[in-house]
Enzyme design. Structure first.
Site, short mmCIF file in Angstrom:
data_model
loop_
_atom_site.label_atom_id
_atom_site.label_comp_id
_atom_site.label_asym_id
_atom_site.label_seq_id
_atom_site.Cartn_x
_atom_site.Cartn_y
_atom_site.Cartn_z
N LYS A 78 0.84 -1.22 0.00
CA LYS A 78 0.00 0.00 0.00
C LYS A 78 0.87 1.26 0.00
O LYS A 78 0.60 2.21 -0.74
CB LYS A 78 -0.95 -0.04 1.20
CG LYS A 78 -1.99 -1.16 1.13
CD LYS A 78 -2.96 -1.12 2.29
CE LYS A 78 -2.37 -1.67 3.56
NZ LYS A 78 -2.13 -3.13 3.52
N THR A 79 1.90 1.28 0.84
CA THR A 79 2.79 2.44 0.86
C THR A 79 3.52 2.60 -0.47
O THR A 79 3.64 3.71 -1.00
CB THR A 79 3.81 2.32 2.01
OG1 THR A 79 3.12 2.15 3.25
CG2 THR A 79 4.69 3.55 2.09
N ASP A 123 -1.19 6.19 6.68
CA ASP A 123 -1.22 4.77 6.99
C ASP A 123 -2.07 4.54 8.24
O ASP A 123 -2.21 5.43 9.08
CB ASP A 123 0.21 4.26 7.22
CG ASP A 123 0.32 2.76 7.11
OD1 ASP A 123 -0.65 2.11 6.66
OD2 ASP A 123 1.39 2.21 7.45
N THR A 172 -5.79 -1.88 7.27
CA THR A 172 -5.98 -3.33 7.29
C THR A 172 -7.39 -3.68 7.74
O THR A 172 -7.78 -4.84 7.70
CB THR A 172 -4.97 -4.00 8.25
OG1 THR A 172 -5.13 -3.42 9.57
CG2 THR A 172 -3.55 -3.77 7.78
N ARG A 231 6.39 -8.35 1.36
CA ARG A 231 7.26 -7.93 2.45
C ARG A 231 7.89 -9.14 3.13
O ARG A 231 9.09 -9.14 3.44
CB ARG A 231 6.47 -7.11 3.48
CG ARG A 231 7.31 -6.60 4.65
CD ARG A 231 6.44 -5.88 5.66
NE ARG A 231 5.83 -4.69 5.08
CZ ARG A 231 4.80 -4.05 5.63
NH1 ARG A 231 4.27 -4.49 6.75
NH2 ARG A 231 4.33 -2.96 5.06
#
Length: 352
Positions: A78-79, A123, A172, A231
């Site tokens: 997302k980032t 975020d 999330t 990740r």
């Protein structure tokens, strides 16, 4: 594209200074692992198509992107997508998080220092305090924010016009957002878990950037244990690299990757120690369940929200766990994975 902090006022509106510190991201060698464009971004094919259309249309109109809400499990990019959108639009990206915006003046301080077309990435936006969240309503819809100047009897309210910007929220837990905030996003998109071939491609690209010799089968072995998450895939690759260097191995093979990941307690299905502990408690202590989330958290020593947001989505995707109104239940594949005989009522789930 530049990533800036809220302390970089750049000659913009001096009326309010940001009350919250937004970390300035330095360009380090590891940052080169992030793709720099939608074309380089691997996976999420449908989402990339939607964003490419949105970017192209915004450029044709000469307008900023519409506000965008990205949701899904952590670690899916997302980032990275917010940084790519800023790159594609040729604008700055300001990064902050919901928990750091405790008071309305914190978010106001950021908003008044944005330039036209800038992207503000928040975020964990579901963790915004309600009073701060309400400040965003007029900012997102009318590009206006009300501020109080002065104190006591001399205090007065001023309405400040904001430059048109794009808010990119990441969460999330999309259901935790209030409806008024969620409805103000023009685009609401979900990031899905990655497939093994997609993760193998990502691992191969990362290995090239980090000059880690690896075979295609070695990349696939790591991908299979990466829980569908880039990740985690990159993190496991680095740990396998450490093992290969200590063993003086010239290349990462499936056998070497398997040994290294077993040392990290990551099994062939990607389950780690906490995953197996959760399933073991359900099976051994509660005969498969149901068991409440708080009970599982107390018995594992993990935070309930961590279990719910980090561990359960993958276990549910794998068919090992089910959430029910009465609690969590371990399904037949979980029993088999841990080498146990499933209860008779669950055998039809295995086709037996």
């Amino acid at each position: 594209m530049a990533i800036v902090s809220s302390q970089d006022e750049g000659g913009r509106n001096p009326l309010l200074k940001p009350q919250v510190t937004v970390q300035e991201i330095q360009v380090l060698p590891e940052d080169s692992l992030r793709p720099q464009s939608l074309a380089e971004y691997l996976g999420q094919t449908e989402l990339k198509q939607i964003l490419a259309i949105a970017v192209g249309a915004a450029k044709v109109r000469g307008e900023p992107l519409d506000h965008l809400l990205l949701y899904g499990p952590p670690g899916l990019g997302k980032t990275t997508l917010s940084l790519i959108l800023a790159q594609e639009m040729g604008q700055h990206c300001h990064i902050t998080s919901g928990p750091s915006l405790e008071r309305p003046r914190d978010i106001v301080g950021l908003l008044v220092n944005l330039a036209a077309g800038d992207i503000l990435f928040v975020d964990e936006i579901h963790r915004l305090p309600r009073v701060t969240e309400e400040t965003l309503y007029s900012a997102m819809e009318d590009f206006r924010v009300d501020v109080t100047v002065g104190k006591g009897a001399s205090a007065r309210t001023r309405s400040l016009t904001l430059p048109k910007f794009t808010l990119v929220g990441a969460t999330t837990r999309v259901g935790a957002l209030s409806s008024p905030l969620r409805d103000r996003f023009g685009l609401v998109q979900r990031l899905r878990f990655y497939t093994v071939p997609e993760l193998a491609h990502i691992i191969t690209r990362t290995a090239q950037l980090l000059t880690i010799p690896i075979t295609p089968a070695g990349a696939e072995t790591i991908a299979q244990r990466s829980r569908g998450t880039p990740r985690i895939a990159n993190r496991l690759l680095k740990r396998v690299r450490d093992y290969a260097q200590v063993q003086n191995a010239p290349i990462v093979t499936p056998e070497l990757a398997g040994i290294a990941l077993e040392l990290l307690a990551v099994d062939p299905q990607g389950l780690d120690g906490v995953d197996r502990t959760l399933l073991s408690i359900l099976i051994e202590q509660f005969q498969g369940g149901p068991a409440g989330l708080d009970t599982l958290a107390a018995m594992t020593g993990e935070d309930p929200q961590t279990i719910e947001d980090v561990y359960e989505p993958y276990l549910m995707q794998m068919g090992y766990l089910q959430r029910t109104p009465r609690g969590r239940v371990a399904l037949a594949p979980a029993w088999v994975h841990l080498g146990r005989q499933p209860p008779e009522q669950q055998l039809p789930l295995l086709g037996l």
